[in-house]
Scaffold this motif. Structure first.
Motif, PDB file in Angstrom:
ATOM      1  N   GLY A  62     -55.464 -29.197  34.513  1.00 45.44           N
ATOM      2  CA  GLY A  62     -54.749 -28.522  35.586  1.00 45.44           C
ATOM      3  C   GLY A  62     -55.519 -27.401  36.251  1.00 45.44           C
ATOM      4  N   SER A  63     -56.824 -27.317  35.990  1.00 46.48           N
ATOM      5  CA  SER A  63     -57.637 -26.264  36.590  1.00 46.48           C
ATOM      6  C   SER A  63     -58.856 -26.881  37.280  1.00 46.48           C
ATOM      7  CB  SER A  63     -58.076 -25.280  35.502  1.00 46.48           C
ATOM      8  OG  SER A  63     -58.908 -24.288  36.048  1.00 46.48           O
TER       9      SER A  63
ATOM     10  N   SER B 172     -66.073 -30.656  34.589  1.00 45.08           N
ATOM     11  CA  SER B 172     -65.205 -30.527  35.754  1.00 45.08           C
ATOM     12  C   SER B 172     -64.016 -31.476  35.657  1.00 45.08           C
ATOM     13  CB  SER B 172     -65.989 -30.803  37.033  1.00 45.08           C
ATOM     14  OG  SER B 172     -65.125 -30.809  38.130  1.00 45.08           O
ATOM     15  N   LEU B 173     -64.262 -32.715  35.238  1.00 48.12           N
ATOM     16  CA  LEU B 173     -63.165 -33.672  35.080  1.00 48.12           C
ATOM     17  C   LEU B 173     -62.208 -33.227  33.981  1.00 48.12           C
ATOM     18  CD1 LEU B 173     -65.095 -37.038  35.460  1.00 48.12           C
ATOM     19  CD2 LEU B 173     -63.515 -36.000  37.092  1.00 48.12           C
ATOM     20  N   TYR B 174     -62.748 -32.704  32.903  1.00 46.12           N
ATOM     21  CA  TYR B 174     -61.932 -32.187  31.805  1.00 46.12           C
ATOM     22  C   TYR B 174     -61.042 -31.050  32.300  1.00 46.12           C
ATOM     23  CZ  TYR B 174     -60.766 -30.111  27.273  1.00 46.12           C
ATOM     24  OH  TYR B 174     -60.107 -29.584  26.205  1.00 46.12           O
TER      25      TYR B 174
END
Length: 90
Positions: free
Chosen positions: A81-82, A74-76
């Protein structure tokens, strides 16, 4: 306390028989404990902006985990930008 445990045995042991029930129902305290520990160990945040950034990231990680998703993915995705956002309910 012993009487309460005896009288409410099914409720007390529910997390052992139903994997959908968390062992602890105190998630809010667990989420704030990280912040309190950080301020005690480091003496606080240097800037308000730094504290706000820390809280946004921790809040995102907490929400993602509560929804059964991978926090690192999720952090990645957010850095690309998503960002993950919870589904809207009516």
């Amino acid at each position: 306390m012993a009487l309460r445990l005896r009288d409410r045995k099914d409720e007390v042991l529910r997390s052992a028989t139903d994997v959908a029930v968390a062992f602890s129902n105190n998630r809010a305290e667990q989420d704030t404990r990280v912040i309190k520990t950080k301020t005690e160990v480091s003496g606080g945040f240097r800037t308000l902006k730094g504290a706000q950034a820390f809280l946004v990231i921790r809040g995102n990680i907490s929400a993602v985990r509560k929804n059964g998703l991978c926090a690192s993915q999720s952090l990645y995705d957010a850095l690309l930008g998503s960002p993950w956002t919870p589904a809207l309910t009516n």
